[in-house]
Design an enzyme around this catalytic site. Structure first.
Site, PDB file in Angstrom:
ATOM      1  N   SER A   1     -10.050   1.741   3.141  1.00 24.27           N
ATOM      2  CA  SER A   1      -8.646   2.527   2.146  1.00 24.27           C
ATOM      3  C   SER A   1      -7.504   1.512   0.999  1.00 24.27           C
ATOM      4  CB  SER A   1      -8.113   3.902   3.317  1.00 24.27           C
ATOM      5  OG  SER A   1      -7.105   2.472   3.874  1.00 24.27           O
TER       6      SER A   1
ATOM      7  N   LYS B   1       0.222  -1.229   0.232  1.00 25.01           N
ATOM      8  CA  LYS B   1       0.165  -0.116  -0.227  1.00 25.01           C
ATOM      9  C   LYS B   1       0.549   1.288  -0.022  1.00 25.01           C
ATOM     10  CE  LYS B   1      -3.824   1.798   3.002  1.00 25.01           C
ATOM     11  NZ  LYS B   1      -5.095   1.746   4.058  1.00 25.01           N
TER      12      LYS B   1
ATOM     13  N   SER C   1      -9.852  -0.950   7.351  1.00 28.97           N
ATOM     14  CA  SER C   1      -8.859  -0.147   5.930  1.00 28.97           C
ATOM     15  C   SER C   1      -9.161  -1.042   5.072  1.00 28.97           C
ATOM     16  CB  SER C   1      -8.228   0.871   6.032  1.00 28.97           C
ATOM     17  OG  SER C   1      -8.281   1.868   6.145  1.00 28.97           O
TER      18      SER C   1
END
Lengths: 480, 474
Positions: free
Chosen positions: B151, B76, B175
């Protein structure tokens, strides 16, 4: 003026002399090239976290114990949020509602001999910001982040100070304690010790405090005192004129001795303190604190007691010796080799200190070890040399050759007092033979002439006689 | 090239020389190229990945390869990797390269994982749909009109679309788990203090944890096993021993499982998700486990508490992006003050600014007690009550999300609706507990429904064993 009372509280930031920073392993040293001690943690790069330096806590505990504080067992860190170019993270890690030390005091001595107590509200740990340098480039402000993250303790006093003299004595005492504990070098010019003063005035006897002003940028004890004196005048005049004292932050200008407004109360930051989530609370135990206490060096106050009782020094002498830790240590080491403490103190405050002053060096750079000074004192005490030749001949020679055998050196310098009666009698007889008239006068009652004979004998012996012994022999010869 | 569903499959083929890691990496690189429109990758490290694949192929032959050899991973855009760009999907860090590696990156590399690239996410991990990224939203591979969740939306789709085998995401309020549920994957959030946060761009420090998104529980367990454990650079990390999580065992007979009534009997939950939950409860009971409803009346306070605390921490964590030392600096700035104001106004997106302002407000003098201090108290109660349930039960099960993946743009105009997407996932991070989402079943709309398991503090092993069992018994 007399109807007003000054009220001062001091906030002192002391930079701790740890090797590495408070939350990073970068060197915390002073004077390195700008921006060389800056790891990603100091730079506040994305993703970095603080890594607490345990020594900071130990140092804070020491200062708390030395100033009679209560040490908190559960210590939480907090963030103080504000934007500034030399604060890379946008917040400072500090302590807010849980300072590590609270409720202490320091007793300070004033010139008139009175002792007054200044309360310590709190001592907390925090990290320093970097340095903004405004005067090295014509256009830009330069930033040095070497100092960012260097550990500090902030020592906040109660508003107990009532005169600039007392403020100076308090600062001097705290600085001495910091130096004795070896946790801060106390250098105000270099900024390793910084002071802000909260100053207000009120009518004598009033129970409420007046509005206070915080004066910043005080880089010497003298300037703290000057700022206090100036502010006292200024605020009293305002009050007398019926005017209001604005609760401002002021800047002190050392050149003019005046203060000016830095920011008003309305411009004050809201620091939005909250518990630092990256550092778990540090939980201390009483055993841990006791272990630190056991390891603490003797403090000036304790040593003062020892010097004046055990060593029988005068309070004045004790204070001179205690002014610097290293000097006191030198004296104490000398004391282990020499039981005549008074003479030892005199030697340090006399010959040694004047040499240090002449050379503009500290006692740590003094070449002669205490044991050698003890050897000189021993020669004096046993009447082998006299004081004058000790200070004027032996001491300078020893400085050039600090490891020499002191007795042999004295011998080779030809200053050993000749104590054999035979040799002494030779000098006495020579003098008496030289002045037959004066001998007759003495014998007829002019006893004052003894001084003349003594002077001549000593001159002839080039100081190598013990004056007391010589005196006895001269009198005996004359009375014959 | 076949589609691999686990590291075990990959390793089997590599060891029997059916394929090489180089050809597997090339296969993923090819797919990344083909599926560019999904907007998953921000940076692809093609040459590096191929070079590492060659080296690891050799190690595999020599029998010296690490635990993660054969695993091609995306990370990420919140995770720092030395000499590689990292931006938190924000304009404010556009062009920024990290000069150090996060602990998790160092650990997966040490075990011979191959990092194939940085993937898109919500800006500073603030979002539940991957729509707040400065680099545009990520599309759900199952249906391109849907969000992948957030996210860690890029992480989820990178695995869902078979652009790599696994991904490292971060979970602050759901997330990892919510996008995993939306994309039919396994998403694991470890116990707070289990995995080092060093080198993870901070959103909310007392919540953030790194965790894997994978196709199966065993791979998630293996990655956790590699990244977990003590790190001198993260003071909030526990020194608890890390076991071989990937050595999954069948759960004991007659487990005691709690399900939270309020999560199933709630307004706004999709009836099929509700039905799926009750079906699972019955199946577990039929299998001999004790499964009982418990009440958790604090659920309605969880989302507001979460937003007060996370935005407070974020407002402080994001102060360093000020245009002075690194990252975006407004070209219109004329002095220090305007550098701050313009760089931050221009550099941060809407949602990030909203949260910074909210967080600044709740910490302000005069509001601190009413918001921040109160939320801290509620967090403590949620913690205590959650632990209380877990002292009576082995595990808690609950839905991961109230709905399946929603439409792109559906909730962007109403932040509160968006925040409520986190309703079932914020409890675990508020309480600091580990949680995992695994695919439960398929909705009649064809989308995946996830089920969530919350374990005891540092009880990952039991939680993973049970989650594995769930995936084996549909």
């Amino acid at each position: 003026m007399e109807e007003f009372e000054l009220v001062v509280g001091l906030e002192i930031h002391a930079q701790l002399s740890t090797k590495s920073k408070a939350y990073a392993s970068d060197s915390a040293g002073f004077g390195d090239d700008p921006n060389t001690n800056i790891s990603v943690i100091t730079l506040g790069h994305p993703g970095t976290l603080p890594k607490a330096n345990a020594q900071v806590i130990d140092f804070a505990i020491k200062m708390g114990l030395a100033t009679n504080c209560t040490i908190r067992l559960e210590n939480q860190y907090a963030r103080k949020n504000y934007f500034y170019a030399d604060l890379p993270k946008g917040y400072q890690i500090t302590q807010d509602t849980t300072p590590i030390c609270t409720n202490g005091f320091v007793d300070v001595k004033l010139k008139d001999g009175t002792v007054s107590r200044v309360g310590i509200t709190r001592i907390h740990m925090e990290e320093d910001a970097g340095k903004s340098i405004h005067d090295q480039d014509y256009r830009d402000t330069l930033i040095d982040l070497n100092r960012a993250g260097v550990p500090l303790i902030e020592i906040v006093s109660e508003p107990d100070i009532r005169s600039s003299e007392q403020a100076g004595a308090y600062l001097t005492e705290l600085r001495k304690v910091l130096r004795y504990l070896e946790i801060c070098d106390g250098n105000m010019e270099e900024g390793s010790m910084r002071c802000d003063a909260n100053i207000s005035v009120r009518k004598k006897g009033a129970s409420e405090f007046g509005n206070r002003c915080e004066v910043k940028n005080l880089n010497s004890i003298r300037n703290v005192q000057r700022a206090i004196e100036y502010e006292f005048q200024r605020q009293v005049e305002l009050v007398k004129a019926g005017e209001h004292i604005d609760q401002n932050t002021l800047n002190f200008d050392a050149a003019t001795g005046k203060t000016s407004v830095l920011r008003s109360k309305e411009m004050a930051n809201d620091y939005r303190y909250f518990p630092e989530p990256d550092l778990p609370p540090v939980v201390l135990t009483n055993e841990y604190i006791q272990a630190i206490e056991r390891d603490m060096p003797a403090l000036p106050e304790q040593l003062f007691k020892r010097f004046t009782t055990e060593y029988q020094l005068t309070p004045y002498d004790a204070n001179v010796l205690l002014d610097q830790k290293e000097l006191a240590q030198y004296f104490m080491e000398l004391g282990t080799h020499c039981a005549n403490y008074k003479l030892a103190a005199n030697w340090i405050m006399g010959a040694v200190k004047s040499y240090l002053n002449e050379q503009a060096i500290g006692i740590t750079e003094f070449p002669i070890p205490p044991i050698q000074i003890a050897a000189i004192i021993q020669l004096i005490e046993s009447n082998k040399i006299n004081n004058t030749s000790a200070t004027q001949i032996l001491f300078p020679a020893l400085i050039n050759n600090p490891t020499a055998n002191v007795a042999e050196l004295a011998q080779s310098l030809n200053i050993i007092i000749n104590t054999s009666d035979e040799d002494m009698m030779a000098f006495v007889n020579e003098v008496l033979a030289k002045y037959p008239d004066k001998v007759a006068e003495y014998k007829s009652g002019k006893k004052g002439l003894l001084g003349l004979f003594m002077g001549e004998v000593m001159k002839l012996a080039k100081g190598k006689l013990d004056p007391k012994e010589a005196n006895k022999l001269v009198v005996a010869a004359l009375e014959k | 090239m076949r589609t691999y569903h686990s590291l075990e499959e990959v390793r089997a083929d590599l060891l029997s020389s059916k394929t090489t890691l180089v050809s597997l990496v090339n296969y993923y690189l090819q797919r990344i190229e083909t599926y560019q429109h999904l907007n998953v990758f921000l940076h692809v490290y093609a040459d590096e990945a191929v070079q590492r694949a060659e080296a690891i192929d050799a190690k595999l032959k020599a029998g010296t390869a690490g635990k993660l050899a054969g695993m091609v991973i995306s990370i990420k855009d919140m995770i720092c990797y030395k000499d590689h760009p990292v931006s938190a999907s924000s304009k404010i860090l556009k062009g920024f390269k990290s000069i150090y590696s996060s602990t998790v990156v160092e650990r997966i590399l040490a075990e011979d994982a191959i990092i194939i690239g940085h993937v898109n996410c919500d800006e500073f991990a603030m979002g539940a749909s991957n729509e707040t990224s400065h680099y545009g939203n990520v599309l759900n591979f199952a249906d391109n009109s849907l969000v992948p969740g957030g996210s860690s939306g890029g992480s989820a789709v990178s695995v869902q679309a078979d652009l790599c085998l696994a991904s490292l995401g971060t979970d602050t309020g759901g997330s990892i788990r919510q996008p995993a549920a939306f994309c039919g994957l396994v998403g694991l959030k470890p116990t707070y203090g289990r995995v080092s946060r060093y080198g993870i761009i901070a959103y909310a420090s007392s919540f953030d944890q790194v965790g894997p998104v994978t196709k199966n529980v065993k791979d998630a367990a293996l990655i956790l096993e590699v990244i977990a454990g003590k790190d001198e650079f993260d003071a909030t990390l526990s020194s608890k021993a890390v076991s071989n999580f990937s050595n999954l065992q069948a759960p004991k007979k007659n487990m005691r499982i709690a399900y939270i009534t309020e999560t199933i009997e709630t307004e706004g939950i999709d009836p099929e998700i509700k039905a799926a939950m009750y079906n699972r409860v019955k199946a577990l009971q039929a299998d001999g486990h004790t499964v009982e409803p418990v009440s958790f009346p604090y659920l309605k306070y969880a989302v507001p508490t979460y937003y007060v605390l996370t935005t407070a921490e974020a407002s402080s964590n994001l102060s360093r992006y000020d245009g002075v030392h690194f990252g975006y600096r407004s070209p219109n700035a004329t002095d220090l003050e305007s550098t701050y104001k313009l760089s931050r106004s221009e550099g941060f997106g809407e949602e990030v600014k909203r949260r910074i302002m909210l967080g600044t407000f709740v910490l302000s003098a005069g509001y601190y007690d009413a918001y921040y201090a109160k939320a801290q108290k509620v967090r403590r109660i949620i913690q205590e009550k959650s632990n209380e349930i877990l002292s009576n039960y082995d595990l808690i099960i609950l839905p991961t999300t109230p709905t399946t993946a929603f439409k792109i743009g559906e909730k962007t105009s109403d932040p509160v609706q968006m925040y409520l997407a986190d309703i079932f996932t914020v409890q675990a991070p508020l309480a600091g507990l580990p949680a995992i989402s695994v695919p439960e079943t398929t909705h009649s709309n064809g989308l995946s429904i996830g089920i969530q398991v919350i374990g005891k503090r540092f009880g990952e092993q039991e939680m993973l064993d049970f989650a594995h069992y769930l995936t084996q018994n549909h």
